[in-house]
Design a protein around this motif. Structure first.
Motif, mmCIF file in Angstrom:
data_model
loop_
_atom_site.group_PDB
_atom_site.id
_atom_site.type_symbol
_atom_site.label_atom_id
_atom_site.label_comp_id
_atom_site.label_asym_id
_atom_site.label_seq_id
_atom_site.Cartn_x
_atom_site.Cartn_y
_atom_site.Cartn_z
ATOM 1 N N MET A 35 16.157 6.639 73.245
ATOM 2 C CA MET A 35 16.638 6.931 71.708
ATOM 3 C C MET A 35 18.049 6.758 71.687
ATOM 4 N N VAL A 36 18.725 6.325 72.774
ATOM 5 C CA VAL A 36 20.433 6.381 72.854
ATOM 6 C C VAL A 36 20.966 5.304 71.751
ATOM 7 N N HIS A 37 20.021 4.513 71.549
ATOM 8 C CA HIS A 37 20.679 3.228 70.354
ATOM 9 C C HIS A 37 20.208 3.486 69.171
ATOM 10 N N GLY A 38 19.403 4.710 69.123
ATOM 11 C CA GLY A 38 18.702 4.625 67.482
ATOM 12 C C GLY A 38 17.679 3.655 67.288
ATOM 13 N N PRO A 39 16.595 3.514 68.092
ATOM 14 C CA PRO A 39 15.844 2.338 67.855
ATOM 15 C C PRO A 39 14.837 2.281 66.842
ATOM 16 N N GLN A 40 14.555 1.341 66.269
ATOM 17 C CA GLN A 40 13.731 1.166 65.062
ATOM 18 C C GLN A 40 11.974 1.305 65.426
ATOM 19 N N LEU A 41 11.856 1.008 66.816
ATOM 20 C CA LEU A 41 10.499 0.932 67.340
ATOM 21 C C LEU A 41 10.626 1.759 68.718
ATOM 22 N N ILE A 42 9.997 2.879 68.870
ATOM 23 C CA ILE A 42 9.590 3.522 70.086
ATOM 24 C C ILE A 42 8.252 3.244 70.660
ATOM 25 N N LEU A 43 8.147 2.934 71.579
ATOM 26 C CA LEU A 43 6.926 2.700 72.156
ATOM 27 C C LEU A 43 6.564 3.780 73.501
ATOM 28 N N ALA A 44 5.550 4.580 73.472
ATOM 29 C CA ALA A 44 5.428 5.672 74.509
ATOM 30 C C ALA A 44 4.134 5.453 75.002
ATOM 31 N N ASP A 45 4.127 5.356 76.656
ATOM 32 C CA ASP A 45 2.927 5.071 77.216
ATOM 33 C C ASP A 45 2.491 6.360 77.982
ATOM 34 N N GLU A 46 1.528 7.054 77.365
ATOM 35 C CA GLU A 46 1.109 8.133 77.870
ATOM 36 C C GLU A 46 2.396 9.213 78.581
ATOM 37 N N PRO A 47 3.024 9.511 77.409
ATOM 38 C CA PRO A 47 4.469 10.055 77.780
ATOM 39 C C PRO A 47 4.353 11.600 78.515
ATOM 40 N N THR A 48 3.017 12.122 78.304
ATOM 41 C CA THR A 48 2.837 13.438 78.978
ATOM 42 C C THR A 48 1.752 13.491 80.151
ATOM 43 N N GLY A 49 1.603 12.315 80.551
ATOM 44 C CA GLY A 49 0.312 11.823 81.571
ATOM 45 C C GLY A 49 0.679 12.621 82.851
ATOM 46 N N ASN A 50 1.944 13.020 83.441
ATOM 47 C CA ASN A 50 2.273 13.434 84.600
ATOM 48 C C ASN A 50 2.793 14.891 84.467
ATOM 49 N N LEU A 51 2.504 15.307 83.477
ATOM 50 C CA LEU A 51 3.001 16.764 83.040
ATOM 51 C C LEU A 51 1.888 17.589 82.932
ATOM 52 N N ASP A 52 2.451 19.042 83.062
ATOM 53 C CA ASP A 52 1.318 19.819 82.735
ATOM 54 C C ASP A 52 1.324 20.460 81.136
ATOM 55 N N GLN A 53 0.289 20.651 81.008
ATOM 56 C CA GLN A 53 0.081 20.987 79.283
ATOM 57 C C GLN A 53 1.068 21.911 78.510
ATOM 58 N N THR A 54 1.605 22.796 79.097
ATOM 59 C CA THR A 54 2.766 23.457 78.617
ATOM 60 C C THR A 54 3.841 22.524 78.250
ATOM 61 N N THR A 55 4.200 21.965 79.550
ATOM 62 C CA THR A 55 5.442 20.994 79.462
ATOM 63 C C THR A 55 5.349 19.727 78.468
ATOM 64 N N GLY A 56 3.965 19.212 78.605
ATOM 65 C CA GLY A 56 3.717 18.120 77.897
ATOM 66 C C GLY A 56 3.766 18.502 76.580
ATOM 67 N N GLN A 57 3.348 19.688 75.891
ATOM 68 C CA GLN A 57 3.546 19.802 74.712
ATOM 69 C C GLN A 57 4.847 20.198 74.194
ATOM 70 N N ALA A 58 5.722 20.513 75.212
ATOM 71 C CA ALA A 58 7.262 20.612 74.749
ATOM 72 C C ALA A 58 7.868 19.252 74.387
ATOM 73 N N ILE A 59 7.435 18.361 75.424
ATOM 74 C CA ILE A 59 7.876 16.797 75.530
ATOM 75 C C ILE A 59 7.639 16.101 74.056
ATOM 76 N N MET A 60 6.119 16.313 73.649
ATOM 77 C CA MET A 60 5.601 15.764 72.379
ATOM 78 C C MET A 60 6.414 16.240 71.238
ATOM 79 N N ASP A 61 6.846 17.597 71.413
ATOM 80 C CA ASP A 61 7.487 18.264 70.090
ATOM 81 C C ASP A 61 8.585 17.539 70.178
ATOM 82 N N LEU A 62 9.318 17.307 71.185
ATOM 83 C CA LEU A 62 10.789 16.870 71.437
ATOM 84 C C LEU A 62 10.676 15.284 70.748
#
Length: 227
Positions: free
Chosen positions: A158-185
């Motif tokens: 996000m550092v350059h304020g992108p117009q398009l964000i592509l996320a590949d299973e961004p919570t796949g390596n995280l536990d459920q609670t941490t994954g939920q926080a990451i997706m909220d973010l």
């Protein structure tokens, strides 16, 4: 209605292996409009991640047309496309892809440094603050938890304020609670910056947060079942 930010027209992707060619993506046509959120779902091995890598130009499609910001990506020279990807696209990987010899702040600043931005580290510090890691700026990836590493990866995307964000299973390596926080973010930062989000996910809950859900099986788009 505005023109699509990303267009795929009868896109195919084939890999050549020792046992012969393998068709990964088979004639996918899809439009992604500016400001929307799109979930790509489907079973393992269905081609979801490959499709996302094609969208990012990190893999090259075998046939069909991909237009990004109105341009056929095959018509864009490699160096120009690399600059475009750094400045207008943010990619978040499941396995973080942080550089182990760089601190959190250095990892985030890197895309801006490559573009010659003199405010790269100042901007990286702002993003670290926004993801709640201001006190971890000088830590290396190995000194961070999985959730912290993914926060750094999101900040870098996000550092350059992108117009398009592509996320590949961004919570796949995280536990459920941490994954939920990451997706909220991730959703909060997308809303703040006004970008378009395309996300590969196995999670029905995450998919339902998106404006559009696309299901893939055997490299082909499948209609969504009725709710």
């Amino acid at each position: 209605m505005s023109d699509p930010l990303l267009e795929l027209d009868a896109v195919h992707f084939r890999l050549d292996g020792n046992a012969g060619p393998v068709n990964i993506i088979n004639g996918i046509t899809l439009d992604v409009r500016s400001g929307t959120t799109v979930a790509i779902t489907g079973p393992s091995g269905s081609g979801k991640s490959s499709l996302l890598m094609l969208m990012a130009g990190l893999e090259i499609h075998t046939a069909g047309i991909i237009r990004l910001f109105g341009q056929d990506i095959r018509s864009i020279p490699d160096r120009a496309f690399n600059r475009l990807r750094r400045s207008r696209i943010g990619v978040v990987f499941q396995s973080f892809h942080l550089i182990p010899t760089m601190t959190a702040r250095e990892n985030i600043a890197l895309p801006l440094e490559l573009d010659g931005r003199v405010d790269a580290f100042e901007r990286a510090s702002v993003l670290l603050e926004s993801v709640g890691l201001a006190d971890r700026a000088g830590h290396y990836p190995a000194q961070l938890s999985g959730g912290e590493q993914q926060r750094v990866a999101i900040a870098r995307a996000m550092v350059h304020g992108p117009q398009l964000i592509l996320a590949d299973e961004p919570t796949g390596n995280l536990d459920q609670t941490t994954g939920q926080a990451i997706m909220d973010l991730l959703f909060a930062m997308r809303a703040q910056h006004g970008g378009t989000l395309v996300m590969v996910t196995h999670s029905r809950t995450l998919a339902e947060r998106c404006d559009t859900v696309v299901r893939i099986m055997d490299g082909r788009l499948k209609p969504q079942p009725d709710a």
